[in-house]
Motif scaffolding. Structure first.
Motif, PDB file in Angstrom:
ATOM      1  N   GLU B 179       0.799  -1.230   0.000  1.00  0.00           N
ATOM      2  CA  GLU B 179       0.000   0.000   0.000  1.00  0.00           C
ATOM      3  C   GLU B 179       0.828   1.275   0.000  1.00  0.00           C
ATOM      4  O   GLU B 179       0.501   2.217  -0.708  1.00  0.00           O
ATOM      5  CB  GLU B 179      -0.954   0.002   1.200  1.00  0.00           C
ATOM      6  CG  GLU B 179      -2.220  -0.772   0.933  1.00  0.00           C
ATOM      7  CD  GLU B 179      -3.341  -0.364   1.867  1.00  0.00           C
ATOM      8  OE1 GLU B 179      -3.073   0.260   2.902  1.00  0.00           O
ATOM      9  OE2 GLU B 179      -4.488  -0.676   1.536  1.00  0.00           O
ATOM     10  N   GLU B 180       1.905   1.303   0.801  1.00  0.00           N
ATOM     11  CA  GLU B 180       2.701   2.528   0.850  1.00  0.00           C
ATOM     12  C   GLU B 180       3.302   2.831  -0.516  1.00  0.00           C
ATOM     13  O   GLU B 180       3.382   3.993  -0.923  1.00  0.00           O
ATOM     14  CB  GLU B 180       3.818   2.390   1.892  1.00  0.00           C
ATOM     15  CG  GLU B 180       3.341   2.629   3.298  1.00  0.00           C
ATOM     16  CD  GLU B 180       4.481   2.601   4.309  1.00  0.00           C
ATOM     17  OE1 GLU B 180       5.459   3.310   4.114  1.00  0.00           O
ATOM     18  OE2 GLU B 180       4.360   1.835   5.282  1.00  0.00           O
ATOM     19  N   GLU B 182       2.006   1.905  -3.409  1.00  0.00           N
ATOM     20  CA  GLU B 182       0.911   2.377  -4.257  1.00  0.00           C
ATOM     21  C   GLU B 182       0.593   3.837  -3.965  1.00  0.00           C
ATOM     22  O   GLU B 182       0.311   4.621  -4.871  1.00  0.00           O
ATOM     23  CB  GLU B 182      -0.330   1.509  -4.040  1.00  0.00           C
ATOM     24  CG  GLU B 182      -0.204   0.137  -4.661  1.00  0.00           C
ATOM     25  CD  GLU B 182      -1.455  -0.687  -4.486  1.00  0.00           C
ATOM     26  OE1 GLU B 182      -2.274  -0.356  -3.598  1.00  0.00           O
ATOM     27  OE2 GLU B 182      -1.621  -1.660  -5.236  1.00  0.00           O
ATOM     28  N   ALA B 183       0.627   4.189  -2.691  1.00  0.00           N
ATOM     29  CA  ALA B 183       0.354   5.578  -2.316  1.00  0.00           C
ATOM     30  C   ALA B 183       1.389   6.505  -2.950  1.00  0.00           C
ATOM     31  O   ALA B 183       1.046   7.551  -3.509  1.00  0.00           O
ATOM     32  CB  ALA B 183       0.381   5.724  -0.792  1.00  0.00           C
ATOM     33  N   ALA B 184       2.656   6.103  -2.904  1.00  0.00           N
ATOM     34  CA  ALA B 184       3.715   6.935  -3.490  1.00  0.00           C
ATOM     35  C   ALA B 184       3.498   7.090  -4.990  1.00  0.00           C
ATOM     36  O   ALA B 184       3.627   8.198  -5.533  1.00  0.00           O
ATOM     37  CB  ALA B 184       5.078   6.315  -3.208  1.00  0.00           C
ATOM     38  N   LEU B 185       3.130   5.986  -5.649  1.00  0.00           N
ATOM     39  CA  LEU B 185       2.900   6.060  -7.094  1.00  0.00           C
ATOM     40  C   LEU B 185       1.726   6.980  -7.405  1.00  0.00           C
ATOM     41  O   LEU B 185       1.781   7.790  -8.331  1.00  0.00           O
ATOM     42  CB  LEU B 185       2.626   4.660  -7.663  1.00  0.00           C
ATOM     43  CG  LEU B 185       3.806   3.694  -7.659  1.00  0.00           C
ATOM     44  CD1 LEU B 185       3.356   2.310  -8.095  1.00  0.00           C
ATOM     45  CD2 LEU B 185       4.910   4.181  -8.581  1.00  0.00           C
ATOM     46  N   SER B 186       0.662   6.869  -6.601  1.00  0.00           N
ATOM     47  CA  SER B 186      -0.515   7.706  -6.851  1.00  0.00           C
ATOM     48  C   SER B 186      -0.202   9.179  -6.628  1.00  0.00           C
ATOM     49  O   SER B 186      -0.876  10.052  -7.157  1.00  0.00           O
ATOM     50  CB  SER B 186      -1.691   7.262  -5.973  1.00  0.00           C
ATOM     51  OG  SER B 186      -1.525   7.734  -4.654  1.00  0.00           O
ATOM     52  N   LEU B 187       0.837   9.464  -5.842  1.00  0.00           N
ATOM     53  CA  LEU B 187       1.219  10.858  -5.613  1.00  0.00           C
ATOM     54  C   LEU B 187       2.188  11.356  -6.681  1.00  0.00           C
ATOM     55  O   LEU B 187       2.698  12.466  -6.593  1.00  0.00           O
ATOM     56  CB  LEU B 187       1.862  11.008  -4.229  1.00  0.00           C
ATOM     57  CG  LEU B 187       0.892  10.828  -3.067  1.00  0.00           C
ATOM     58  CD1 LEU B 187       1.635  10.672  -1.759  1.00  0.00           C
ATOM     59  CD2 LEU B 187      -0.066  11.996  -2.975  1.00  0.00           C
TER      60      LEU B 187
END
Lengths: 347, 290
Positions: B179-180, B182-187
């Motif tokens: 998840e972390e 994925e969060a970085a990629l989404s940012l």
């Protein structure tokens, strides 16, 4: 239209997670993807984000096709159920992350980053936590920081995966309203996934009900509650009493003296508050009696036993305001007469 | 986040404690075994190394052959550790992040060097690259030396150290989830940036732990290296091989002086290892408490 989905399908092995989904979401809406677990709602959200690839179909954000674009180029904000905050960074650095990773030409100066992060922290009302690490925060605080982090990159759409799923009931209630008000303030097109119909009704401006990879109904909360398009939606969106008119229910209803205005189908779904309860006239020997009741705050829920001779002692639920219940002065075991004010008909 | 803190009361109820002689007996036995099999040999190494005084010790350590062995050992570690680290991270990434057919077979294969005798590992390379091996004649044509030369030593060491980093990281990255990242990629972060800013800080203690063990093994490996080395003094002798050769030549001070270096390496490894283990539990406890 801010988000358009065309013919989206997704399979995991032989399991169909999404089956030909078409959906248009206008600019500025706060949409709930509502459905039971395993209905494909999270998969759909992740496909919009680009965290999952659809087997088939297209995704458009603000009119631009992004189907084959990577997640980092979609300009979306994604909020995870378990927050996914960077655990080795402070709250400040978490929120600043999206600004710091911008390419050299787009990256704002340190002063602007600083100001922006503090503005966002004020927006989520946690300015005093900027130097803390995620593990020093409560669940509700973490989720608000996660939201601030997603908003920092000024996303064109905000996607939230079960945003309140991991929180305590009381915190959840507060955050729901807070999210709704925040959305009024920011007006960024948002989609959140939930399996809780109450949460969807309370927060969303539009609800999309999903089941087994298909869209069952789409509409405003009141629309979906008042006019469920099918049996599934009606059951899922709130408590309902189900009467099958073709089975022995029909005879039973007549013998019970229950008046249904006029049948328009085979199955009648009646919401608890659409059942009116009266004291029976002395002559009527209604088979229905009051089994028990519970206080639900402003209303009382009555459990009515059908007292059916064929052994099917299904319970009928009815709801009425406290004062009304007090006026009727009913006791456990009292016979009551029912009048069904409104029913939804399905075939 | 999955660790649940279990608080064990420090003072156990009387009924649950064993009688004194049982406790003292077990503690004494353990200390005796450790003293006999660990402390005593270690002390012997030092005593023998200094048996002819400090100058003899220093003299044998600065002998050109010893220095060459130290240099080769350091070179081997300097080449194998980064390669094993790189391989370990990519293997752990592949296994923790992707679902594919044969994943379990791959995990088992990564462990293979643990279950194969190091001698066989060395032999494999002799059979492949030796004068009469598969590629022997071809290598000979181009005048490339692998067996009985430094490349062979490095290959054999790579084989035995291959699983260390991967083995450490796979469970760690599986537990951590995606998840972390994925969060970085989404940012908007790139894959590389996500790795260095998000993944690496989260796995760093586990990674260092694996690197440390890998390094200790790379410097201490005897069996596999012995087969491919050819024992050419000053050229293809690593420190462990040098210990054996000098011992066989009755140069006890020289042998134990080199051995004392390896023993020192072991002690340093042990201390750093304890520190890394402590840091790892600390990190997990913090995220577990929240």
């Amino acid at each position: 239209m801010s988000i358009n989905l065309k013919n989206i399908s997704k399979h995991f092995g032989s399991f169909t997670a999404l089956d030909n989904i078409n959906l248009d979401i206008p600019e500025g809406e706060l949409v709930a993807l509502l459905g039971p677990s395993g209905c494909g709602k999270t998969t759909l959200l992740r496909i919009i984000a680009g965290l999952e690839q659809a087997d088939q179909g297209q995704v458009f954000l603000k009119g631009e096709e992004v189907t084959d674009k990577s997640v980092k180029n979609r300009k979306i904000g994604f909020v995870f159920q378990h927050y996914a905050l960077f655990r080795h960074m402070t709250v400040f650095e978490n929120i600043a992350f999206g600004l710091r990773v911008k390419s050299h030409s787009e990256r704002p100066s340190e002063a602007i980053i600083r100001r922006k992060v503090h503005d966002l922290l004020k927006l989520v009302q946690l300015d005093w936590l900027s130097d803390r690490f995620p593990d020093q925060l409560s669940g509700g605080q973490r989720q608000r920081i996660a939201l601030a982090r997603a908003l920092a990159v000024e996303p064109s759409v905000l996607l939230l995966d079960e945003p309140f799923g991991a929180l305590d009931a009381s915190v959840r209630k507060d955050l729901r309203l807070w999210l709704r008000h925040l959305h009024h303030e920011l007006n960024v097109t948002s989609i959140f996934v939930t399996h809780d119909q109450e949460e969807a009704m309370e927060v969303a401006s539009q609800i999309v009900v999903l089941n087994q990879g298909r869209i069952e109904q789409k509409g405003s909360p009141s629309d979906i509650y008042d006019n469920p398009s099918n049996d599934f939606v009606s059951r899922f969106i709130g408590q309902t009493n189900v009467f099958h008119l073709e089975k022995d229910d029909c005879a039973w209803l007549q013998s019970a003296g229950i008046i249904i205005d006029e049948p328009k189908g085979i199955i009648a779904h009646v919401r608890p508050h659409n059942i009116q309860i009266e004291k029976p006239a002395a002559s009527a020997n209604s088979p229905v009696y009051l089994k028990d009741w519970q206080h639900l705050g402003g209303t009382i829920r009555l459990e009515l036993d059908r007292g059916a001779s064929n052994g099917s002692n299904t319970i009928i639920y009815a709801e009425m305001p406290n004062e009304k219940f007090r006026e009727l002065a009913l006791e456990r075991g009292d016979r009551v007469a029912l009048r069904i004010k409104h029913a939804h008909w399905f075939n | 986040m999955n660790t649940t803190a279990i608080h064990i009361p420090s003072a156990k109820p009387k009924a649950l404690t064993d009688s004194d002689w049982v406790r003292h007996g077990f503690i004494g036995l353990t200390l005796l075994i450790i003293g006999l099999f660990l402390i005593l040999p270690l002390a012997t190494v030092l005593i023998e190394a200094f048996s002819k005084g400090w100058t003899a010790y220093a003299g044998s350590l600065t002998h050109p052959d010893t220095l060459a062995a130290i240099r080769l050992t350091l070179l081997t570690a300097a080449v194998t550790v980064p390669l094993t680290t790189f391989f370990g991270i990519s293997a752990a990434w592949a296994i923790a992040r992707f679902d594919f057919r044969g994943k379990n077979i791959l995990i088992t294969l990564i462990d293979l060097p643990f279950s194969v005798s190091p001698v066989i590992a060395g032999l494999i390379y002799v059979l492949m690259f030796g004068a009469r091996g598969w590629f022997g004649p071809w290598l000979d044509d181009y005048d490339i030396k692998i067996v009985f030369a430094v490349p062979g030593i490095i290959l054999a060491t790579l084989f035995v150290t291959f699983p260390f980093v991967a083995r450490e990281l796979i469970p760690l990255m599986q537990e951590m989830g995606h998840e972390e990242e994925e969060a970085a990629l989404s940012l908007g972060a790139s894959g590389l940036r996500t790795f260095f800013k998000v993944t690496l800080p989260n796995i760093k203690w586990g990674l260092l732990y694996g690197v440390l063990l890998c390094n200790a093994r790379a410097m201490g490996e005897f069996g596999a290296v012995s087969v491919v080395s050819g024992h050419i003094r000053g050229l293809t002798n690593t420190l462990p091989l040098h210990v054996e050769i000098t011992y066989n030549e009755y140069d006890f001070v020289g042998s134990f002086a080199s051995a004392s270096l390896l023993a020192a390496l072991a002690v340093v490894t042990l201390v750093v290892k304890s520190y890394l283990e402590w840091r790892q539990t600390l990190d997990r406890k913090v995220s577990g408490d929240a």
